[in-house]
Design a protein around this motif. Structure first.
Motif, mmCIF file in Angstrom:
data_model
loop_
_atom_site.group_PDB
_atom_site.id
_atom_site.type_symbol
_atom_site.label_atom_id
_atom_site.label_comp_id
_atom_site.label_asym_id
_atom_site.label_seq_id
_atom_site.Cartn_x
_atom_site.Cartn_y
_atom_site.Cartn_z
ATOM 1 N N UNK A 169 11.207 -9.240 -3.554
ATOM 2 C CA UNK A 169 10.393 -10.451 -3.565
ATOM 3 C C UNK A 169 9.187 -10.291 -2.646
ATOM 4 N N UNK A 170 9.407 -9.625 -1.516
ATOM 5 C CA UNK A 170 8.302 -9.374 -0.581
ATOM 6 C C UNK A 170 7.210 -8.552 -1.249
ATOM 7 N N UNK A 171 7.584 -7.450 -1.901
ATOM 8 C CA UNK A 171 6.580 -6.581 -2.517
ATOM 9 C C UNK A 171 5.933 -7.243 -3.737
ATOM 10 N N UNK A 172 6.722 -7.966 -4.509
ATOM 11 C CA UNK A 172 6.153 -8.657 -5.663
ATOM 12 C C UNK A 172 5.133 -9.697 -5.257
ATOM 13 N N UNK A 173 5.414 -10.390 -4.166
ATOM 14 C CA UNK A 173 4.489 -11.405 -3.674
ATOM 15 C C UNK A 173 3.256 -10.767 -3.022
ATOM 16 N N UNK A 174 3.476 -9.657 -2.323
ATOM 17 C CA UNK A 174 2.351 -9.033 -1.622
ATOM 18 C C UNK A 174 1.293 -8.546 -2.610
ATOM 19 N N UNK A 175 1.723 -8.082 -3.756
ATOM 20 C CA UNK A 175 0.779 -7.563 -4.748
ATOM 21 C C UNK A 175 0.741 -8.443 -6.002
ATOM 22 N N UNK A 176 0.877 -9.736 -5.773
ATOM 23 C CA UNK A 176 0.936 -10.680 -6.894
ATOM 24 C C UNK A 176 -0.362 -10.732 -7.690
ATOM 25 N N UNK A 177 -1.478 -10.367 -7.067
ATOM 26 C CA UNK A 177 -2.770 -10.448 -7.758
ATOM 27 C C UNK A 177 -3.172 -9.149 -8.443
ATOM 28 N N UNK A 178 -2.336 -8.118 -8.340
ATOM 29 C CA UNK A 178 -2.639 -6.854 -8.996
ATOM 30 C C UNK A 178 -2.118 -6.872 -10.431
ATOM 31 N N UNK A 179 -2.805 -6.163 -11.301
ATOM 32 C CA UNK A 179 -2.429 -6.116 -12.707
ATOM 33 C C UNK A 179 -1.385 -5.025 -12.946
ATOM 34 N N UNK A 180 -0.817 -5.026 -14.144
ATOM 35 C CA UNK A 180 0.134 -3.976 -14.512
ATOM 36 C C UNK A 180 -0.521 -2.615 -14.638
ATOM 37 N N UNK A 181 -1.821 -2.583 -14.823
ATOM 38 C CA UNK A 181 -2.537 -1.313 -14.808
ATOM 39 C C UNK A 181 -2.609 -0.750 -13.389
ATOM 40 N N UNK A 182 -2.496 -1.627 -12.390
ATOM 41 C CA UNK A 182 -2.633 -1.196 -11.003
ATOM 42 C C UNK A 182 -1.305 -0.903 -10.322
ATOM 43 N N UNK A 183 -0.250 -1.658 -10.630
ATOM 44 C CA UNK A 183 0.997 -1.520 -9.880
ATOM 45 C C UNK A 183 2.201 -1.826 -10.759
ATOM 46 N N UNK A 184 3.308 -1.130 -10.475
ATOM 47 C CA UNK A 184 4.603 -1.444 -11.066
ATOM 48 C C UNK A 184 5.662 -1.343 -9.975
#
Length: 389
Positions: A169-184
């Motif tokens: 949840x921490x990591x998902x929230x930290x990068x919540x504004x990144x797209x699927x092209x940027x992060x998984x």
């Protein structure tokens, strides 16, 4: 040695919860228009490397060998690659005393300053148009490796699963504004079951499918709480070798491995064999443990993953490659076959690693004529092979 598990293939359609009526005569799924679909269409065919900056559960003062530089990202991009995977040991970004065993309460003590190193790597990857896949190589209560004492068992203890969900949840929230092209978000590296989570050599078995489903589903919900579109990946069961039919109906991609047969990929590795120094020389194709292995065996090994992809589940090979003791010509011959199979089925891959003993740079193999690359040792033959795929 990792072995294929035919039971997963046989029971796949029973457990997957996916439609099987639209199957063509050639064995592939049909689109609404009746056209055969490629084997893997859910994910991009990412190609790249694992980065070991946070692989160790504790920092090692004075050791900067694994610190990825901006030049590394630039070279990856310039050579045509578009993917990096970051296998993280969760203690590495905690505010804890590494000289003693961690307590369950301390698992939650995330150190914001240490997390900034992950931010740096994510930012640089995206700057050079490389997809970043975050992975918990060591999760609360599980790691395929030893070297750190876990206070509980991820597959058995609710406290461990609660902590696992907290981290994701921490990591998902930290990068919540990144797209699927940027992060998984790659949930946990190479799952497996063993009674003593702190004894790497204790007997291993598959994680029960219903247990894996529960852990993966709740972690994916934790990741997607801040962004419901986040891309989630689950490593295959049996330390990455077997598909997970029990989660095929979930919106979760799956990650295989490029380490079959283990005798080739981990030849003489002290952590992989009890008597590594007395192993017969490997050949490819050739005899291994009294059996002849060839590309056909690789095709059989990857067939369950190809079948999974044909059902519309994203498939990627998160780790692959050979340790430095495998003769270089054997490595390249075997790896060429592995990459051909993955490429033919539109499955991407991530070499373990970029710089280091499995890597493209500074692997220190004894049988390679290295090319100087800005002060690093470049394995040009390996680079040429990778660029072909």
């Amino acid at each position: 040695m990792i072995k294929n598990n035919p039971l997963n293939r046989r029971n796949f359609l029973k457990h997957a919860g996916v439609a099987t009526s639209l199957v063509g005569l050639a064995g592939g799924p049909l689109s609404a228009a009746g056209m055969l679909l490629p084997a893997q269409t859910k994910l991009p065919r990412w190609r790249g490397f694992n980065l070991l900056d946070l692989f160790s559960p504790e920092p090692r003062p004075g050791n900067h060998q694994n610190k990825t530089t901006e030049d590394d990202f630039r070279w990856m991009r310039d050579w045509g690659f578009d993917f990096v995977r970051l296998p993280m040991a969760y203690p590495r970004y905690l505010d804890i005393d590494y000289s003693r065993k961690i307590t369950p309460d301390e698992v939650y003590k995330i150190d914001e300053k240490k997390v900034e190193e992950v931010d740096r790597l994510v930012m640089l990857a995206n700057k050079y148009h490389l997809h970043m896949s975050l992975n918990l190589h060591r999760a609360p209560g599980y790691c395929v490796n030893s070297g750190f004492h876990e206070p509980y068992n991820l597959w058995k203890d609710q406290d461990a699963q609660d902590a696992f969900n907290f981290h994701w949840n921490f990591w998902g929230n930290r990068y919540k504004d990144l797209t699927n092209e940027q992060v998984s978000f790659d949930l946990v590296n190479e799952p497996g079951m063993r009674e003593d989570m702190n004894d790497q050599h204790s007997k291993r078995s598959s994680v029960p499918g219903d247990v894996y489903r529960k852990v993966a589903l709740n972690a994916s919900k934790a990741i997607r709480k801040a962004n419901p579109n986040h891309l989630v990946i689950a490593d295959g069961n049996d330390t990455g070798s077997s598909v997970i039919p029990e989660i095929a109906d979930l919106d979760i991609a799956q990650s295989c491995r490029g380490y079959f047969p283990h005798y080739i990929s981990h030849y003489k590795a002290p952590w992989a064999f009890k008597d590594p120094d007395n192993l017969p020389d490997p050949k490819w194709p050739g005899m291994i443990d009294g059996r002849y292995y060839s590309k056909k065996d690789l095709e059989d090994f990857y067939q369950p993953w190809i079948d999974l992809a044909k059902q519309g589940v994203g498939v990627h090979c998160g780790e692959c490659g050979c340790w430095i003791k495998t003769p270089h010509d054997v490595f390249l011959a075997w790896f060429g076959d592995v990459l051909n199979i993955l490429t033919e089925n539109n499955i991407g891959w991530g070499l373990w690693n970029f710089r280091g003993e499995f890597g493209l740079l500074d692997s220190n193999r004894e049988d390679v004529a290295y090319e100087d690359w800005h002060g690093h040792q470049l394995d040009r033959k390996l680079l040429t092979l990778l660029q072909k795929h």
